[in-house]
Structure formats: C-alpha cells, structure tokens
Design a protein around this motif. Structure first.
Motif, PDB file in Angstrom:
ATOM      1  N   PHE A   1      -0.524  -4.933   3.557  1.00  0.00           N
ATOM      2  CA  PHE A   1      -0.781  -6.246   4.149  1.00  0.00           C
ATOM      3  C   PHE A   1      -0.653  -6.069   5.655  1.00  0.00           C
ATOM      4  CE2 PHE A   1       0.417 -10.350   5.858  1.00  0.00           C
ATOM      5  CZ  PHE A   1      -0.444 -11.220   5.192  1.00  0.00           C
ATOM      6  N   TRP A   2      -1.767  -6.258   6.372  1.00  0.00           N
ATOM      7  CA  TRP A   2      -1.771  -5.998   7.817  1.00  0.00           C
ATOM      8  C   TRP A   2      -1.355  -7.237   8.601  1.00  0.00           C
ATOM      9  CZ3 TRP A   2      -2.385  -1.401  10.255  1.00  0.00           C
ATOM     10  CH2 TRP A   2      -2.888  -0.325   9.501  1.00  0.00           C
ATOM     11  N   ILE A   3      -0.511  -7.017   9.585  1.00  0.00           N
ATOM     12  CA  ILE A   3      -0.150  -8.088  10.534  1.00  0.00           C
ATOM     13  C   ILE A   3      -0.650  -7.647  11.906  1.00  0.00           C
ATOM     14  CG2 ILE A   3       1.738  -9.381  11.603  1.00  0.00           C
ATOM     15  CD1 ILE A   3       3.402  -8.958   9.128  1.00  0.00           C
TER      16      ILE A   3
ATOM     17  N   HIS B   1       0.501 -11.896  -2.673  1.00  0.00           N
ATOM     18  CA  HIS B   1      -0.632 -11.062  -3.072  1.00  0.00           C
ATOM     19  C   HIS B   1      -0.179  -9.721  -3.641  1.00  0.00           C
ATOM     20  CE1 HIS B   1      -3.634 -13.857  -1.601  1.00  0.00           C
ATOM     21  NE2 HIS B   1      -2.882 -14.033  -0.518  1.00  0.00           N
ATOM     22  N   SER B   2       1.103  -9.643  -3.978  1.00  0.00           N
ATOM     23  CA  SER B   2       1.673  -8.438  -4.601  1.00  0.00           C
ATOM     24  C   SER B   2       1.399  -7.158  -3.826  1.00  0.00           C
ATOM     25  CB  SER B   2       1.151  -8.271  -6.033  1.00  0.00           C
ATOM     26  OG  SER B   2       1.356  -9.440  -6.762  1.00  0.00           O
ATOM     27  N   LYS B   3       1.415  -7.258  -2.495  1.00  0.00           N
ATOM     28  CA  LYS B   3       1.272  -6.049  -1.686  1.00  0.00           C
ATOM     29  C   LYS B   3       2.612  -5.324  -1.645  1.00  0.00           C
ATOM     30  CE  LYS B   3      -2.927  -7.141  -0.277  1.00  0.00           C
ATOM     31  NZ  LYS B   3      -4.116  -6.313  -0.500  1.00  0.00           N
ATOM     32  N   SER B   4       2.562  -4.000  -1.509  1.00  0.00           N
ATOM     33  CA  SER B   4       3.821  -3.252  -1.498  1.00  0.00           C
ATOM     34  C   SER B   4       4.304  -2.964  -0.083  1.00  0.00           C
ATOM     35  CB  SER B   4       3.628  -1.922  -2.223  1.00  0.00           C
ATOM     36  OG  SER B   4       2.784  -1.082  -1.455  1.00  0.00           O
ATOM     37  N   THR B   5       3.373  -3.067   0.893  1.00  0.00           N
ATOM     38  CA  THR B   5       3.658  -2.529   2.224  1.00  0.00           C
ATOM     39  C   THR B   5       3.132  -3.458   3.320  1.00  0.00           C
ATOM     40  OG1 THR B   5       3.340  -0.317   1.301  1.00  0.00           O
ATOM     41  CG2 THR B   5       3.317  -0.492   3.701  1.00  0.00           C
TER      42      THR B   5
ATOM     43  N   PHE C   1       6.167 -16.249   7.161  1.00  0.00           N
ATOM     44  CA  PHE C   1       5.041 -16.584   6.276  1.00  0.00           C
ATOM     45  C   PHE C   1       4.108 -15.400   6.028  1.00  0.00           C
ATOM     46  CE2 PHE C   1       6.416 -20.839   7.642  1.00  0.00           C
ATOM     47  CZ  PHE C   1       6.609 -21.408   6.379  1.00  0.00           C
ATOM     48  N   TYR C   2       4.114 -14.425   6.937  1.00  0.00           N
ATOM     49  CA  TYR C   2       3.352 -13.198   6.656  1.00  0.00           C
ATOM     50  C   TYR C   2       3.969 -12.470   5.461  1.00  0.00           C
ATOM     51  CZ  TYR C   2       0.967 -13.587  11.189  1.00  0.00           C
ATOM     52  OH  TYR C   2       0.219 -14.002  12.254  1.00  0.00           O
ATOM     53  N   ILE C   3       5.289 -12.376   5.482  1.00  0.00           N
ATOM     54  CA  ILE C   3       5.981 -11.677   4.397  1.00  0.00           C
ATOM     55  C   ILE C   3       5.739 -12.426   3.078  1.00  0.00           C
ATOM     56  CG2 ILE C   3       8.266 -11.001   3.529  1.00  0.00           C
ATOM     57  CD1 ILE C   3       7.972  -9.392   5.941  1.00  0.00           C
ATOM     58  N   ALA C   4       5.819 -13.749   3.142  1.00  0.00           N
ATOM     59  CA  ALA C   4       5.594 -14.552   1.932  1.00  0.00           C
ATOM     60  C   ALA C   4       4.181 -14.324   1.393  1.00  0.00           C
ATOM     61  CB  ALA C   4       5.806 -16.035   2.251  1.00  0.00           C
ATOM     62  N   GLU C   5       3.222 -14.235   2.312  1.00  0.00           N
ATOM     63  CA  GLU C   5       1.824 -14.018   1.915  1.00  0.00           C
ATOM     64  C   GLU C   5       1.650 -12.640   1.257  1.00  0.00           C
ATOM     65  OE1 GLU C   5      -0.221 -16.436   2.200  1.00  0.00           O
ATOM     66  OE2 GLU C   5      -2.247 -15.594   2.078  1.00  0.00           O
ATOM     67  N   ALA C   6       2.307 -11.642   1.845  1.00  0.00           N
ATOM     68  CA  ALA C   6       2.219 -10.291   1.280  1.00  0.00           C
ATOM     69  C   ALA C   6       2.797 -10.261  -0.135  1.00  0.00           C
ATOM     70  CB  ALA C   6       2.960  -9.304   2.182  1.00  0.00           C
ATOM     71  N   LEU C   7       3.921 -10.945  -0.313  1.00  0.00           N
ATOM     72  CA  LEU C   7       4.552 -10.991  -1.646  1.00  0.00           C
ATOM     73  C   LEU C   7       3.649 -11.729  -2.635  1.00  0.00           C
ATOM     74  CD1 LEU C   7       8.245 -11.797  -0.574  1.00  0.00           C
ATOM     75  CD2 LEU C   7       7.417  -9.633  -1.565  1.00  0.00           C
TER      76      LEU C   7
END
Ligand SMILES: *Cc1c(COP(=O)(O)O)cnc(C)c1O
Length: 295
Positions: free
Chosen positions: A133-135, A53-57, A45-51
């Motif tokens: 996107f920070w985890i 919000h259109s984050k690249s990294t 779900f972190y990866i889904a959230e980053a996508l």
C-alpha cells in the motif's frame, strides 16, 4: 498513540502582551519522541485503508532525516504491517539516527539516487508488489488531511481566532482547515523556499466549495527546506531557554520565528488568540549532532 500527554502551553512574553495577543502551543510533540506529532494523525487513515484492503506492507518515500519515514515505520509496526522506505540518495556508511530507528521498527530501506528519486511513478513500478500500500512522499493526500482534521478535536480549540502551523506538503493545513470554525483563520508558514504551488495543493485536498480562510506565508524558509542558519539555531535556543519550548530546525523553529516576526509587524489584530500547532519533528534535530541543541 497516547494523546493524554498532549497539552497546551501558554506562552507569556512582552512581545505578546504589548500587542494584547495571546499565544498557546498545542504540543503534539508530546505524543511520542520519535513518531512526530502530526504524523500520528496523518498516517491513521492510510493504515486503516491498507488493513481494509488486506495489504501486508506500507511503502513510502523520504530523505535520510524524514519524520515521515520513521513515523511510517513505527505506525506500520504498531498495526502489525511491514514497511518499505524508498530513500533519497545513496546509502552512507553511517546511517542517520532516523534511518536506524526506521530499521529498528522493521522498515526495509531501498536507496535510490537523487536523480531517480524525482520520478516516483517509476520507483513505484520498480519496487511494486501486489501487497504494497503506497503512501505519497510526506503523506500528502486526502486520507492524510482527514486524519489531520482530528488535531483540532483533541482539546477545546473553539476560542482561538487563528490557528498557525508549519507547512511541508500542506496536508496538515488542509486538515486543520477542514475542522476549523468559520470565524477562524488558518495560517501556514512554509518550510520551503518559494513553493508557490502549495496553495493549490492544499485546496486540492479540501471539499469543493469549502469556504476556507487560508493563507500560506513564504517568508520564513531561512534559505530553503532543511536549511538552518545560525540565526535560526539561536532563536530555537532562546525559545527553549525562555519558554521551555523545544523546537525543531526544519519546521517548528521556522514556524515560531515567523509567528514572532508577524506579531512584531502587526499582522495580527489586537486581541487575537493564536493557537500554534507544535507538529513534532524533534528527532530531526539529531542531524546537527548531539552538542548543538541540547534538549
Ligand atoms: C511533516 C511535518 C510537517 C508538515 O506537514 P505537512 O502535512 O506535510 O504540511 C510539519 N511539521 C513537522 C514537525 C513535520 O514532521
């Protein structure tokens, strides 16, 4: 991620049958040799959230043998994202196999001193960029717990009386607690020495007024996080010989040692049906060199 390989191993041994206890192991380590079991769930779900919000990294933190670092590198690559790892300690001439794999999956590494590593906010400021996107370190957080909640849904787990898992940040334990049934006990075995803040950190990831049946046991750290005295290595070898169950030195070895000891001390009632979560982490055993544990 291939969840078809995941299976349940039934462990048969006198130390179980003499107490009329059954013990099954959910082999999340079988998902992938590198991206260790629970990390596949925690990162989803972190990866889904980053996508979203259109984050690249994806950017995160960890040590030289961190399962979380290599799993993040891999999961980011799979999702078409770049990744950055802020690594504790100076760069050594020989990279750990963990960090070499992370680089192979495209992760960019920044090495920081152990002193600087303690202040994550400062590090986030130092390296931040608007498309990061920070985890959290170890994937701690609600989205991680939401992903880990799915662990109990891949196979039928309704008949178990106890779910037992290793604890690092407590994110997986919170997830297991969220998706367990009211009559099931969730037990965590801490991989760290005397980290008594864990209970609260787990509770913070649970819905308010959640009727959790949760206990964390702090007696099986073997001297501290990452410490692996000979007694633990011998136990891991024995479990692999007797049950073809490969365990890691940081988390699942201590978990299984704890379970066996608790059974011998009658911690579990007669008739208990235990489900042990094998959360992966085998890649970390290579910190021992390749002759110590030969699986
Ligand atoms: C990260 C990890 C854990 C700990 O999970 P948390 O959610 O941080 O408590 C347990 N086992 C293995 C193998 C891990 O890699």
């Amino acid at each position: 991620m291939n969840f078809d390989n995941i299976k349940i191993d039934n462990i048969h041994a006198d130390w179980l049958s003499s107490k009329e206890i059954t013990l099954d192991v959910l082999r999340l380590d079988k998902i992938h040799p590198i991206i260790s079991g629970n990390k596949a769930f925690k990162l989803k779900f972190y990866i889904a959230e980053a996508l979203l919000h259109s984050k690249s990294t994806i950017a995160t933190f960890g040590g030289a043998w961190s399962n979380h670092i290599v799993a993040t590198a891999f999961a980011s690559k799979m999702a078409g994202l770049k990744s950055v790892g802020v690594i504790r300690g100076d760069q050594l001439p020989d990279l750990s196999t963990t960090l070499s794999s992370a680089i192979a999956y495209g992760m960019e590494l920044y090495f920081v001193t152990r002193e600087d590593y303690k202040d994550k906010e400062q590090l986030m400021k130092r390296y931040d960029s608007s498309d990061f996107f920070w985890i959290n370190e170890g994937g701690y957080g609600e989205l991680g717990a939401k992903g880990a909640a799915e662990i109990l849904q891949i196979v039928d787990t309704r008949n178990y009386s106890h779910i037992v898992a290793s604890v690092g940040t407590g994110t997986m334990l919170a997830g297991l607690s969220r998706s367990s049934l009211p009559q099931q006990q969730i037990i965590g075995i801490s991989a760290m020495k005397g980290n008594f803040e864990l209970e609260q950190q787990v509770i913070n990831l649970l819905p308010k007024n959640n009727a959790y049946k949760l206990s964390i046991i702090h007696d099986y750290h073997f001297g501290g996080f990452g410490k692996h005295p000979q007694q633990l290595l011998d136990f891991i070898k024995e479990m692999n010989q007797n049950h073809q169950l490969p365990l890691d030195i940081v988390y699942t070895g201590k978990l299984m040692y704890g379970v066996k000891d608790l059974v011998s001390k009658n911690y579990f009632d007669t008739g208990s049906k235990l489900l042990i979560i094998h959360s992966g982490g085998l890649q970390g055993n290579s910190s021992l060199g390749d002759k110590v544990l030969t699986f």
